[in-house]
Design a protein around this motif. Structure first.
Motif, PDB file in Angstrom:
ATOM      1  N   GLU A  40       0.823  -1.207   0.000  1.00 38.24           N
ATOM      2  CA  GLU A  40       0.000   0.000   0.000  1.00 38.24           C
ATOM      3  C   GLU A  40       0.861   1.262   0.000  1.00 38.24           C
ATOM      4  O   GLU A  40       0.571   2.224  -0.711  1.00 38.24           O
ATOM      5  CB  GLU A  40      -0.959   0.016   1.195  1.00 38.24           C
ATOM      6  N   GLU A  41       1.932   1.253   0.801  1.00 33.76           N
ATOM      7  CA  GLU A  41       2.810   2.421   0.839  1.00 33.76           C
ATOM      8  C   GLU A  41       3.569   2.586  -0.480  1.00 33.76           C
ATOM      9  O   GLU A  41       3.796   3.711  -0.931  1.00 33.76           O
ATOM     10  CB  GLU A  41       3.786   2.318   2.006  1.00 33.76           C
ATOM     11  N   ALA A  42       3.935   1.486  -1.101  1.00 33.06           N
ATOM     12  CA  ALA A  42       4.602   1.553  -2.408  1.00 33.06           C
ATOM     13  C   ALA A  42       3.655   2.145  -3.450  1.00 33.06           C
ATOM     14  O   ALA A  42       4.053   3.004  -4.248  1.00 33.06           O
ATOM     15  CB  ALA A  42       5.074   0.164  -2.836  1.00 33.06           C
ATOM     16  N   MET A  43       2.402   1.725  -3.454  1.00 31.50           N
ATOM     17  CA  MET A  43       1.424   2.278  -4.393  1.00 31.50           C
ATOM     18  C   MET A  43       1.192   3.758  -4.113  1.00 31.50           C
ATOM     19  O   MET A  43       1.128   4.566  -5.036  1.00 31.50           O
ATOM     20  CB  MET A  43       0.094   1.519  -4.316  1.00 31.50           C
ATOM     21  N   ARG A  44       1.085   4.125  -2.856  1.00 34.88           N
ATOM     22  CA  ARG A  44       0.883   5.533  -2.482  1.00 34.88           C
ATOM     23  C   ARG A  44       2.066   6.382  -2.970  1.00 34.88           C
ATOM     24  O   ARG A  44       1.888   7.459  -3.532  1.00 34.88           O
ATOM     25  CB  ARG A  44       0.714   5.638  -0.964  1.00 34.88           C
ATOM     26  N   ARG A  45       3.275   5.880  -2.790  1.00 29.94           N
ATOM     27  CA  ARG A  45       4.472   6.604  -3.229  1.00 29.94           C
ATOM     28  C   ARG A  45       4.448   6.770  -4.756  1.00 29.94           C
ATOM     29  O   ARG A  45       4.660   7.857  -5.277  1.00 29.94           O
ATOM     30  CB  ARG A  45       5.730   5.853  -2.802  1.00 29.94           C
ATOM     31  N   ALA A  46       4.163   5.695  -5.485  1.00 35.43           N
ATOM     32  CA  ALA A  46       4.153   5.764  -6.947  1.00 35.43           C
ATOM     33  C   ALA A  46       3.056   6.693  -7.455  1.00 35.43           C
ATOM     34  O   ALA A  46       3.275   7.449  -8.407  1.00 35.43           O
ATOM     35  CB  ALA A  46       3.976   4.372  -7.541  1.00 35.43           C
ATOM     36  N   ARG A  47       1.906   6.664  -6.829  1.00 35.85           N
ATOM     37  CA  ARG A  47       0.807   7.538  -7.259  1.00 35.85           C
ATOM     38  C   ARG A  47       1.069   9.004  -6.934  1.00 35.85           C
ATOM     39  O   ARG A  47       0.396   9.880  -7.456  1.00 35.85           O
ATOM     40  CB  ARG A  47      -0.503   7.072  -6.636  1.00 35.85           C
ATOM     41  N   SER A  48       2.061   9.263  -6.088  1.00 35.84           N
ATOM     42  CA  SER A  48       2.388  10.657  -5.759  1.00 35.84           C
ATOM     43  C   SER A  48       3.261  11.304  -6.835  1.00 35.84           C
ATOM     44  O   SER A  48       3.436  12.522  -6.817  1.00 35.84           O
ATOM     45  CB  SER A  48       3.087  10.737  -4.399  1.00 35.84           C
ATOM     46  N   PHE A  49       3.799  10.521  -7.767  1.00 37.42           N
ATOM     47  CA  PHE A  49       4.622  11.093  -8.834  1.00 37.42           C
ATOM     48  C   PHE A  49       3.737  11.876  -9.791  1.00 37.42           C
ATOM     49  O   PHE A  49       2.808  11.325 -10.373  1.00 37.42           O
ATOM     50  CB  PHE A  49       5.339  10.014  -9.642  1.00 37.42           C
TER      51      PHE A  49
END
Length: 104
Positions: A78-87
């Motif tokens: 979930e944190e990896a997806m959140r980080r990627a979606r923040s780009f």
């Protein structure tokens, strides 16, 4: 089957990666699909690691997707997806440009 908490959902794809669509960006007159490819390795102690894969929407014969190195490392899926979606899109395009081969 539902994924366990902190794990990516099962997505059929080549290899053992789990893949999630992230965005569609435009670069040099083409649209590119951006996917996250999660890497599985038990030695990472449960951390989620992923790289980005870029595929042109109008793929030409012989063209293959381009990838970044592993650039996302987070404690959970979930944190990896959140980080990627923040780009923002301009960062994704910059990553695409860095992954494309030199035109020379």
């Amino acid at each position: 089957m539902l994924p366990m908490e902190g794990q990516p959902p099962e997505t059929p794809d080549s290899g053992s990666s789990r893949v999630q669509h992230l965005a569609t960006v435009s670069h040099e007159g083409r649209f590119w699909e951006v996917h996250m490819e999660f890497e599985d390795d038990p030695s990472w102690g449960g951390a989620s690691r992923a790289r980005l894969r870029f595929e042109p929407a109008d793929v030409n014969e012989g063209e293959v997707p381009v990838h970044t190195a592993t650039i996302i490392i987070e404690p959970t899926y979930e944190e990896a997806m959140r980080r990627a979606r923040s780009f923002p899109d301009h960062q994704l395009v910059a990553l695409l440009r860095s992954a494309l081969p030199d035109p020379d």
